[in-house]
Enzyme design. Structure first.
Site, PDB file in Angstrom:
ATOM      1  NE  ARG A  15     -38.807  -0.719 -12.283  1.00  0.00           N
ATOM      2  CZ  ARG A  15     -38.480  -0.261 -11.075  1.00  0.00           C
ATOM      3  NH1 ARG A  15     -38.699   1.002 -10.767  1.00  0.00           N
ATOM      4  NH2 ARG A  15     -37.920  -1.057 -10.192  1.00  0.00           N
ATOM      5  CE1 TYR A  99     -28.219  -5.567  -2.728  1.00  0.00           C
ATOM      6  CE2 TYR A  99     -29.765  -3.918  -3.538  1.00  0.00           C
ATOM      7  CZ  TYR A  99     -29.430  -4.898  -2.632  1.00  0.00           C
ATOM      8  OH  TYR A  99     -30.299  -5.204  -1.638  1.00  0.00           O
ATOM      9  CE  LYS A 347      -6.027   3.076 -44.463  1.00  0.00           C
ATOM     10  NZ  LYS A 347      -6.323   1.994 -45.416  1.00  0.00           N
ATOM     11  CE1 TYR A 383      -9.557  -2.654 -51.449  1.00  0.00           C
ATOM     12  CE2 TYR A 383     -11.553  -1.432 -52.026  1.00  0.00           C
ATOM     13  CZ  TYR A 383     -10.937  -2.611 -51.648  1.00  0.00           C
ATOM     14  OH  TYR A 383     -11.684  -3.739 -51.459  1.00  0.00           O
ATOM     15  CB  ALA A 419      -3.282  22.232 -60.005  1.00  0.00           C
TER      16      ALA A 419
HETATM   17  C1  UD1 Z   1     -33.786  -3.680  -2.161  1.00  0.00           C
HETATM   18  C2  UD1 Z   1     -33.934  -3.713  -0.639  1.00  0.00           C
HETATM   19  C3  UD1 Z   1     -34.354  -2.347  -0.142  1.00  0.00           C
HETATM   20  C4  UD1 Z   1     -33.350  -1.316  -0.565  1.00  0.00           C
HETATM   21  C5  UD1 Z   1     -33.163  -1.353  -2.078  1.00  0.00           C
HETATM   22  C6  UD1 Z   1     -32.000  -0.469  -2.448  1.00  0.00           C
HETATM   23  C7  UD1 Z   1     -34.612  -5.974  -0.095  1.00  0.00           C
HETATM   24  C8  UD1 Z   1     -35.746  -6.840   0.292  1.00  0.00           C
HETATM   25  N1  UD1 Z   1     -34.901  -4.692  -0.315  1.00  0.00           N
HETATM   26  O1  UD1 Z   1     -35.074  -3.409  -2.691  1.00  0.00           O
HETATM   27  O2  UD1 Z   1     -34.467  -2.359   1.267  1.00  0.00           O
HETATM   28  O3  UD1 Z   1     -33.764  -0.036  -0.153  1.00  0.00           O
HETATM   29  O4  UD1 Z   1     -32.838  -2.685  -2.519  1.00  0.00           O
HETATM   30  O5  UD1 Z   1     -31.890  -0.369  -3.831  1.00  0.00           O
HETATM   31  O6  UD1 Z   1     -33.518  -6.417  -0.156  1.00  0.00           O
HETATM   32  N2  UD1 Z   1     -31.714  -9.411  -6.919  1.00  0.00           N
HETATM   33  C9  UD1 Z   1     -31.334 -10.683  -7.222  1.00  0.00           C
HETATM   34  N3  UD1 Z   1     -32.226 -11.700  -7.048  1.00  0.00           N
HETATM   35  C10 UD1 Z   1     -33.485 -11.499  -6.594  1.00  0.00           C
HETATM   36  C11 UD1 Z   1     -33.876 -10.189  -6.302  1.00  0.00           C
HETATM   37  C12 UD1 Z   1     -32.972  -9.159  -6.478  1.00  0.00           C
HETATM   38  O7  UD1 Z   1     -30.205 -10.925  -7.642  1.00  0.00           O
HETATM   39  O8  UD1 Z   1     -34.222 -12.480  -6.464  1.00  0.00           O
HETATM   40  C13 UD1 Z   1     -30.757  -8.319  -7.089  1.00  0.00           C
HETATM   41  C14 UD1 Z   1     -31.153  -7.348  -8.195  1.00  0.00           C
HETATM   42  O9  UD1 Z   1     -30.532  -7.703  -9.413  1.00  0.00           O
HETATM   43  C15 UD1 Z   1     -30.600  -6.032  -7.667  1.00  0.00           C
HETATM   44  C16 UD1 Z   1     -30.666  -6.188  -6.165  1.00  0.00           C
HETATM   45  O10 UD1 Z   1     -30.724  -7.568  -5.916  1.00  0.00           O
HETATM   46  O11 UD1 Z   1     -29.251  -5.857  -8.043  1.00  0.00           O
HETATM   47  C17 UD1 Z   1     -31.837  -5.452  -5.547  1.00  0.00           C
HETATM   48  O12 UD1 Z   1     -33.034  -5.986  -6.048  1.00  0.00           O
HETATM   49  P1  UD1 Z   1     -34.314  -5.109  -6.261  1.00  0.00           P
HETATM   50  O13 UD1 Z   1     -35.415  -5.983  -6.699  1.00  0.00           O
HETATM   51  O14 UD1 Z   1     -33.995  -3.923  -7.060  1.00  0.00           O
HETATM   52  O15 UD1 Z   1     -34.608  -4.689  -4.733  1.00  0.00           O
HETATM   53  P2  UD1 Z   1     -35.505  -3.552  -4.242  1.00  0.00           P
HETATM   54  O16 UD1 Z   1     -36.918  -4.013  -4.251  1.00  0.00           O
HETATM   55  O17 UD1 Z   1     -35.195  -2.312  -4.946  1.00  0.00           O
END
Ligand code: UD1
Ligand code: CA
Length: 453
Positions: A15, A99, A347, A383, A419
């Protein structure tokens, strides 16, 4: 902290509609992942592991800390799967999951989570939200946590719950290993949910608990550029409040952007629309007018920068006056009491104390003494198309308006330049030098008239 911090950063960030991986988008001039790593470092864990995804190469290029451990999650099969990729890298008693796209989390809140974990096996960071849409909901029996249900899996009744999962959790590492082994992907999204660890741990008789974040902004994630902008504002307001409490006057805390480190003395004032980048040091009573950009510079006591000026990699002494509409480029040094006025660019030059360059001038690669007066429209021609050359101007020299100083050239102290001169050879000290066609008048001359009249 005894243990490992795992930062999840493998998500695609669709997104954002960007070629840049989501976690590299900036808040306060710093990639979101950098914020999270810096916060993680504040807790002094034994190890920091970053789980990266398909654009890992770009992320690793941008974040070059040597002690980070990078783990790849080739396919994004869910947060539980992501942590699963890091299991082999976990060391120590405790594992804290952060995260990469939740950049405003503070060390203080994480400390609270870790302290609570001392009496438990799993601790979830939650928050109460006015609008919990999109988040996993926290299910409790009395005080005790029973389960987290994702929005997509929730019943209408469960969706009414306003306590949400931030995603940030702390585990006893041994328990985390067990829980991850037991995860399945039997849910609406077909993913391995880290959140299912709560129910698994509880059903196995472990102690599951939660800490509520005091400020919901801390746990806000970034999925699109609207949220990115919202967190930028929140971060800036936090910073602005900190600055005001420390004694800086901000004309409007909602209209200042700090994208680096600002150091300041007493009674500094910053007007609206200013941007601070890199390391900026202000002495006492420094005034920054509206819409200025300050990047890696030092301004000493009582200096005033008037509206719409840009100062970069420069040192400005005490009591100087700059702008409005001035530009100081890298390598500029102004001694005390110097003045640089409107539409002046400087500069790589040293301007001596009390010297004035007040109007419409370009001064480059110049060594200027004290109390020099540079007339309007003076240009150093530094320059020649291939190389840069220096201009030297002695103390108390007076350069008439619209002069070109063709470098390399020296104007002696107390010299005066008439001048409109083009100065190509050195001008001796104390003398008047000018290069100018003699003025003549043709008396009785008539303007041409239109033919046929
Ligand atoms: C997740 C939580 C949700 C919480 C929300 C908060 C789960 C199942 N759900 O949902 O309960 O309210 O975060 O923001 O955990 N990521 C990975 N690998 C993956 C999937 C995700 O590294 O396979 C990372 C993403 O980069 C991101 C974070 O995990 O930093 C959260 O992933 P995202 O898909 O945004 O989770 P949500 O569905 O928002
Ligand atoms: Ca999310």
């Amino acid at each position: 902290m005894k243990g490992t911090i795992v930062i999840l950063a493998a998500g695609q960030g669709t997104r954002m509609k960007s070629d840049l991986p989501k976690v590299l988008h900036r808040i306060a001039g710093k990639p979101m992942l950098r914020h999270v790593i810096d916060t993680a470092r504040d807790l002094a864990p034994e190890r920091i592991v970053v789980v990266h995804g398909h654009e890992g190469a770009k992320v690793r290029e941008a974040i070059t800390d040597e002690d980070l451990l990078w783990v790849e999650q080739a396919e994004q099969l869910g947060t539980g799967h992501a942590v699963g990729q890091a299991l082999d890298a976990l060391i120590g008693e405790t594992t804290l999951v952060l995260y990469g796209d939740v950049p405003l989390i503070t060390p203080l809140t994480l400390e609270r989570l870790l302290v609570k974990l001392e009496q438990a096996d799993l601790c979830v960071l939650t928050a109460e939200l006015e609008d919990p849409t999109g988040y996993g909901r926290i299910l409790r029996q009395g005080e005790a946590l029973t389960r987290i249900v994702e929005e997509k899996d929730a019943t209408d009744e469960e969706r009414e719950i306003r306590e949400i999962n931030s995603g940030i959790m702390a585990f006893r590492t041994e328990l985390l290993r067990e829980c991850i082994r037991d995860l399945d992907n039997d849910n609406a999204q077909g993913e391995f949910y880290l959140t299912d660890c709560v129910a698994i741990a509880r059903d196995a008789g472990h102690r599951v608990t939660a800490v509520k974040a005091e400020d919901a902004i801390e746990i806000q994630g970034v999925n699109d550029r609207v949220q990115l902008a919202a967190l930028e504002r929140a971060w800036q307001l936090r910073k602005a409040t900190e600055l005001m409490k420390a004694g800086v006057t901000l004309r409007d805390p909602g209209r200042v952007d700090i994208r680096g480190a600002l150091f300041f003395g007493r009674d500094c004032e910053i007007d609206v629309g200013c941007v601070v980048e890199g390391d900026v040091v202000l002495g006492d009573r420094v005034y920054i007018g509206p819409n200025c950009v300050l990047r890696d510079c030092t301004l000493e006591d009582d200096t005033r920068v008037e509206a719409n000026s840009v100062i970069e990699q420069s040192r400005v002494g005490r009591g100087c006056r700059i702008g409005p509409f001035a530009r100081l480029r890298p390598g500029t040094r102004l001694d005390s009491g110097a003045r640089v006025g409107n539409f002046v660019e400087i500069k790589n030059s040293h301007i001596g104390s009390g010297s004035k360059v007040n109007h419409l001038s370009y001064i480059g690669d110049t060594e200027m003494g004290e109390a020099v007066n540079i007339g309007a429209g003076t240009i150093t021609c530094n320059y020649d198309g291939a190389n840069k050359h220096r201009t030297v101007i002695g103390d108390r020299a007076f350069i008439g308006s619209d002069t070109q100083l063709v470098a390399p050239v020296t104007v002696g102290s107390d010299a005066t330049i008439g001048a409109g001169s083009t100065i190509t050879r050195d001008a001796p000290a104390g003398e008047l030098t000018l290069s100018r066609a003699k003025q003549t008048t043709i008396t009785g001359w008539q303007r041409p008239k239109k033919e046929g009249r």
